[in-house]
Design an enzyme around this catalytic site. Structure first.
Site, mmCIF file in Angstrom:
data_model
loop_
_atom_site.group_PDB
_atom_site.id
_atom_site.type_symbol
_atom_site.label_atom_id
_atom_site.label_comp_id
_atom_site.label_asym_id
_atom_site.label_seq_id
_atom_site.Cartn_x
_atom_site.Cartn_y
_atom_site.Cartn_z
ATOM 1 N N GLU A 217 -0.281 -9.187 -0.532
ATOM 2 C CA GLU A 217 -1.878 -9.593 -0.228
ATOM 3 C C GLU A 217 -2.697 -9.576 -1.415
ATOM 4 O O GLU A 217 -3.833 -10.414 -1.384
ATOM 5 C CB GLU A 217 -2.274 -8.362 0.725
ATOM 6 C CG GLU A 217 -1.618 -8.750 2.428
ATOM 7 C CD GLU A 217 -1.986 -7.414 3.304
ATOM 8 O OE1 GLU A 217 -1.612 -6.494 2.753
ATOM 9 O OE2 GLU A 217 -2.334 -7.644 4.231
ATOM 10 N N GLU B 246 4.836 -4.695 7.040
ATOM 11 C CA GLU B 246 4.261 -3.482 7.909
ATOM 12 C C GLU B 246 4.876 -3.472 9.247
ATOM 13 O O GLU B 246 4.817 -2.334 9.523
ATOM 14 C CB GLU B 246 2.507 -4.102 7.916
ATOM 15 C CG GLU B 246 1.919 -4.119 6.394
ATOM 16 C CD GLU B 246 2.025 -5.399 5.758
ATOM 17 O OE1 GLU B 246 2.833 -6.352 6.143
ATOM 18 O OE2 GLU B 246 1.279 -5.625 4.882
ATOM 19 N N ALA C 57 0.855 -1.146 -0.002
ATOM 20 C CA ALA C 57 0.024 -0.021 -0.031
ATOM 21 C C ALA C 57 0.845 1.194 0.128
ATOM 22 O O ALA C 57 1.879 1.318 0.514
ATOM 23 C CB ALA C 57 -0.794 0.171 1.377
ATOM 24 N N GLY D 172 0.665 -4.897 1.293
ATOM 25 C CA GLY D 172 -0.539 -4.960 0.262
ATOM 26 C C GLY D 172 -0.139 -5.643 -1.119
ATOM 27 O O GLY D 172 -1.018 -6.230 -1.744
#
Ligand code: CAA
Length: 257
Positions: free
Chosen positions: A111, A131, A64, A108
């Site tokens: 993911e 993260e 992200a 992300g």
């Protein structure tokens, strides 16, 4: 369609390329909305039987976008339904999606690859959930899909230490379906996608739905679901065509009905 997401059609395969090379394909709203719009388009297109999601040779996506979310507060994340609002379009499409991963698939990015139906990895691929280094945790399914993909021990190891896993380790652990030399990744993935897209689309969708049931239900419930869907496949013209073609020793001509 925004230029941070590029779409191409290769026969019956829809290709989606994440295109933010200057940020290692970090996933901001523009990118994720663009991927969602691309999936909407391919889902609605009757010609498309399989979708491939890829990045570039350096990164599938390095996570992200950290700059984009660094000043979020709780209320903003909650009210805008961060992640759920747009990322999960990938998991709701009924057509199969293959992630073709070269380079970094972190946070992300890892993911998002795991939201796809399978991952083909270049020998350069690196997976991780780093993260924790940022003072936060995976928020797009990492703590849930990674244990299902690689088991609890390795999922804990990756999420708690932030280390990266290479393609060989990822394949051994069961996260990755195939490892392909980086320079052939896209061609080989498109070939596999074309194979899938050449089959009967309703059958492809039935199989995808049934395999996914294995992760959502008990074995008995999953088996019952499979049996019922299998029975319903006898209602397809493509089933009649496929079995007749086998008996008559010819290639089937599926009509997606
Ligand atoms: N968000 C925003 N920008 C990113 C980014 C990210 N996740 N990852 C990389 N970038 C940017 C860098 O800031 C840099 O931009 P500038 O050139 O403008 O400085 C550019 O991409 C290139 O990156 P690096 O110079 O850092 O490249 P490197 O080869 O030295 O390192 C890397 C590569 C190890 C992947 C490193 O970039 C990195 O650690 N990235 C962050 C990975 C990460 O923590 N991901 C998780 C994000 S949080 C998340 O995803 C939450 C969730 O679950 C939804």
């Amino acid at each position: 369609m925004s230029k941070v997401v590029i779409t191409e059609v290769h026969g019956k395969v829809g290709l989606i390329r994440i295109n933010r090379p200057e940020a290692l394909n970090a996933l901001n709203n523009e990118v994720v909305d663009g991927i969602g719009a691309a999936i909407d388009g391919f889902e609605a297109d009757e010609n498309i039987g399989c979708i491939v999601l890829t990045g570039n040779e350096k990164a599938f996506a390095a996570g992200a976008d950290i700059g984009f979310m660094k000043d979020f507060d709780y209320m903003h994340a909650y009210k805008t339904d961060f992640i759920t609002r747009n990322w999960e379009r990938i998991k709701t499409t009924r057509k199969p999606v293959i992630a073709a991963v070269a380079g970094f698939a972190l946070g992300g990015g890892c993911e998002m690859a795991m939201m796809c139906d399978m991952i083909f990895a270049a020998d350069t691929a690196k997976f991780g959930q780093p993260e924790i280094r940022l003072g936060t945790m995976p928020g797009a399914g990492g703590t849930q899909r990674l244990p299902r993909g690689v088991g609890k021990a390795k999922a804990m190891d990756l999420c708690l230490t932030a280390r990266m896993m290479d393609a060989a380790e990822a394949e051994k652990a069961g996260l990755v379906a195939r490892i392909i030399p980086a320079e052939q990744l896209l061609d080989e993935t498109l070939k596999a996608a074309a194979t899938i897209a050449g089959f009967s689309l309703p059958v492809v969708m039935m199989i995808k739905e049934s395999v996914n049931r294995a992760f959502e239900s008990s074995l008995n419930e999953g088996l019952l679901f499979e049996r019922r869907v299998f029975h319903s496949a006898f209602a397809l013209e493509d089933q009649k065509e496929g079995m007749a073609a086998f008996v008559e020793k010819r290639k089937p001509a599926f009509r997606n009905c």
